[in-house]
Design a protein around this motif. Structure first.
Motif, PDB file in Angstrom:
ATOM      1  N   LYS A 248      72.511  15.015  51.111  1.00 23.04           N
ATOM      2  CA  LYS A 248      71.663  15.538  52.193  1.00 23.04           C
ATOM      3  C   LYS A 248      70.722  14.465  52.740  1.00 23.04           C
ATOM      4  CE  LYS A 248      70.584  18.809  49.294  1.00 23.04           C
ATOM      5  NZ  LYS A 248      70.041  20.009  48.612  1.00 23.04           N
ATOM      6  N   PRO A 249      71.274  13.417  53.354  1.00 15.37           N
ATOM      7  CA  PRO A 249      70.465  12.278  53.801  1.00 15.37           C
ATOM      8  C   PRO A 249      69.420  12.617  54.871  1.00 15.37           C
ATOM      9  CG  PRO A 249      72.681  12.142  54.703  1.00 15.37           C
ATOM     10  CD  PRO A 249      72.708  13.240  53.683  1.00 15.37           C
ATOM     11  N   THR A 250      69.585  13.754  55.565  1.00 14.68           N
ATOM     12  CA  THR A 250      68.584  14.147  56.550  1.00 14.68           C
ATOM     13  C   THR A 250      67.241  14.470  55.882  1.00 14.68           C
ATOM     14  OG1 THR A 250      70.319  15.023  57.987  1.00 14.68           O
ATOM     15  CG2 THR A 250      68.075  15.751  58.447  1.00 14.68           C
ATOM     16  N   ASP A 253      66.014  10.317  50.957  1.00 13.36           N
ATOM     17  CA  ASP A 253      66.248   8.896  51.220  1.00 13.36           C
ATOM     18  C   ASP A 253      67.434   8.377  50.419  1.00 13.36           C
ATOM     19  OD1 ASP A 253      64.216   8.720  53.062  1.00 13.36           O
ATOM     20  OD2 ASP A 253      62.711   8.265  51.548  1.00 13.36           O
ATOM     21  N   SER A 254      67.326   8.342  49.091  1.00 15.39           N
ATOM     22  CA  SER A 254      68.411   7.823  48.262  1.00 15.39           C
ATOM     23  C   SER A 254      68.156   8.214  46.815  1.00 15.39           C
ATOM     24  CB  SER A 254      68.505   6.294  48.379  1.00 15.39           C
ATOM     25  OG  SER A 254      67.303   5.692  47.919  1.00 15.39           O
ATOM     26  N   GLU A 287      79.632  12.920  55.577  1.00 12.03           N
ATOM     27  CA  GLU A 287      78.207  13.267  55.573  1.00 12.03           C
ATOM     28  C   GLU A 287      77.429  12.197  56.335  1.00 12.03           C
ATOM     29  OE1 GLU A 287      75.155  14.911  52.253  1.00 12.03           O
ATOM     30  OE2 GLU A 287      75.945  12.902  51.882  1.00 12.03           O
ATOM     31  N   ARG A 288      76.411  12.633  57.087  1.00  8.94           N
ATOM     32  CA  ARG A 288      75.605  11.669  57.818  1.00  8.94           C
ATOM     33  C   ARG A 288      74.177  12.187  57.993  1.00  8.94           C
ATOM     34  NH1 ARG A 288      75.596  12.831  63.542  1.00  8.94           N
ATOM     35  NH2 ARG A 288      77.067  14.495  64.098  1.00  8.94           N
ATOM     36  N   LYS A 289      73.281  11.287  58.341  1.00 11.76           N
ATOM     37  CA  LYS A 289      71.884  11.626  58.554  1.00 11.76           C
ATOM     38  C   LYS A 289      71.656  11.976  60.017  1.00 11.76           C
ATOM     39  CE  LYS A 289      67.207   9.836  57.756  1.00 11.76           C
ATOM     40  NZ  LYS A 289      66.413   8.727  57.169  1.00 11.76           N
ATOM     41  N   ASP A 291      68.994  12.969  63.296  1.00  9.55           N
ATOM     42  CA  ASP A 291      67.686  12.571  63.799  1.00  9.55           C
ATOM     43  C   ASP A 291      66.676  13.709  63.778  1.00  9.55           C
ATOM     44  OD1 ASP A 291      68.598  10.003  64.275  1.00  9.55           O
ATOM     45  OD2 ASP A 291      69.261  10.496  66.310  1.00  9.55           O
TER      46      ASP A 291
END
Length: 312
Positions: A248-250, A253-254, A287-289, A291
C-alpha cells in the motif's frame, strides 16, 4: 481418503497401520501440477486395474525448507491443499513422511527395505527424474533393482505443454511475474491461497471499499505484487472479488510486510476469524503509489469493474 502421518522409523512399527497391497505414487508433489497429476493418476489407474489400494507418499516439511538449500520460497501446494486435491483424484491413502535430518540420511537401500516394502508396496509409480536416498543417490533403475521380485516400478515420462516440460520451478517463475493465465495452464487449475480474516487498518471501509485482510494459513509462494481478479470460497459460497497484494505505497513509505486484502463484490458483512480460499484468476495491474486518495478510489473502482468483467 485417509491421511497417515509417518515418522521414520517409529510409526512404521505401529499396529495401527493396516497394511494391504498397494500401488504407491512417490514424490514431493509440491506443485500438484499437470506433471505430478500424470504420475498420481497413473497410480490410481493401475490400482483400479489390479484391485489394489491407490496410495501416495509425500514428504513434509519440504526438504529444501529443512536442509536450507536452494531457492525455497514457500509452498505452491501446502499439505492441506494437497490433501483436498488428492482426494478428488481418487487416492485412497496419503502417507506423509516427516522429513527431518535423520530421514535425509537414509540410504536408497533403507528407503526401499525399511519404508516401501513394509508398507506392502507392490508397484511404485514415479516420475522420470525421481531421486531418493541420501543426496539423491537412488534413481529409477536402482529402485527397480532394490524392489527385486517384490515390487515393480512404473516410470511416467515428462508431461509436456507446448513442447516444454511442466515443472514447479517454472510455475514459481510465472507467479513471480504475475503471469496467472500461464500458471493456471501448467497447474491445471488457478493458483490459490488460504487465509484467516484478521483486523487490518480498516482504511478500506472509510473509502467505500471494505476489505478482508488475510493472514495466510501456510507459507505460500507469494506471486507478483499487484491487483488480481479473484474467486473466493467461503463456506458453501462462491464469491467474486478483487485482491491487492502489496505494501500500500499510497499510505506507507517502505519496510512494510506485504498484505493480502480482498474486496468482495457480492458480499456484505463481517468475516473476522473466518477462513477463505482465494483463487488468483487474473493479474489486473501492478501495485503503484497514487498522488491522492481520490485517484486511488477512482482506480479501485475501475479495478472492481475489471474484475467483475473478467470473472463473469
Amino acid at each position: 481418503m485417509k491421511t497417515v502421518m509417518l515418522t521414520y522409523p517409529q510409526t512404521l512399527n505401529s499396529d495401527e497401520l493396516r497394511r494391504q497391497p498397494q500401488v504407491l505414487a512417490i514424490g514431493q508433489f509440491d506443485g500438484m501440477h499437470l506433471g505430478h497429476a500424470s504420475v498420481i493418476l497413473s497410480a490410481v489407474r493401475i490400482a483400479r486395474e489390479t484391485g489394489m489400494q491407490a496410495a501416495v507418499m509425500t514428504f513434509h516439511p519440504h526438504p529444501k525448507e529443512v536442509m536450507r538449500k536452494g531457492d525455497y520460497e514457500g509452498y505452491l501446494t501446502p499439505l492441506r491443499d494437497k490433501e483436498d486435491i488428492l482426494a478428488e483424484m481418487g487416492v485412497d491413502v496419503l502417507y506423509v513422511v516427516e522429513f527431518n535430518e535423520e530421514f535425509s540420511q537414509l540410504t536408497p537401500e533403507q528407503f526401499v527395505h525399511d519404508l516401501l516394502l513394509p508398507l506392502q508396496t507392490r508397484t511404485a509409480v514415479v516420475g522420470f527424474d525421481f531421486r531418493f536416498g541420501h543426496k539423491g543417490a537412488g534413481d529409477e533403475q536402482m529402485l527397480r533393482a532394490l524392489g527385486s521380485d517384490q515390487m515393480s516400478v512404473e516410470t511416467v515420462p515428462p508431461f509436456l505443454l507446448n513442447g516444454e516440460k511442466v515443472s514447479s520451478s517454472l510455475i514459481r517463475g510465472l507467479l513471480k511475474r504475475g503471469e496467472m493465465d500461464e500458471a493456471s495452464q501448467w497447474l491445471g487449475r488457478p493458483y490459490s491461497i488460504r487465509g484467516t480474516v484478521i483486523h487490518g487498518e480498516k482504511r478500506g471501509r472509510t473509502i467505500g471499499f471494505p476489505t478482508a485482510n488475510l493472514e495466510l494459513t501456510d507459507h505460500y509462494v507469494a506471486p507478483a505484487k499487484g491487483v488480481y481478479a479473484v474467486r473466493v470460497y467461503y463456506r458453501d459460497q462462491l464469491l467474486r472479488g478483487v485482491m491487492n497484494l502489496g505494501v500500500k505505497p499510497t499510505f506507507h513509505d517502505s519496510g512494510m510486510k506485504p498484505t493480502f486484502e480482498v474486496h468482495l463484490l457480492d458480499f456484505e458483512g463481517h468475516l473476522y476469524d473466518q477462513e477463505l480460499r482465494v483463487e488468483l484468476v487474473h493479474y489486473i495491474r501492478a501495485e503503484r503509489k497514487f498522488d491522492s486518495i481520490d485517484a486511488l478510489i477512482s482506480q479501485i473502482r475501475e479495478d472492481a469493474l475489471t474484475a467483475a468483467r473478467l470473472l463473469s
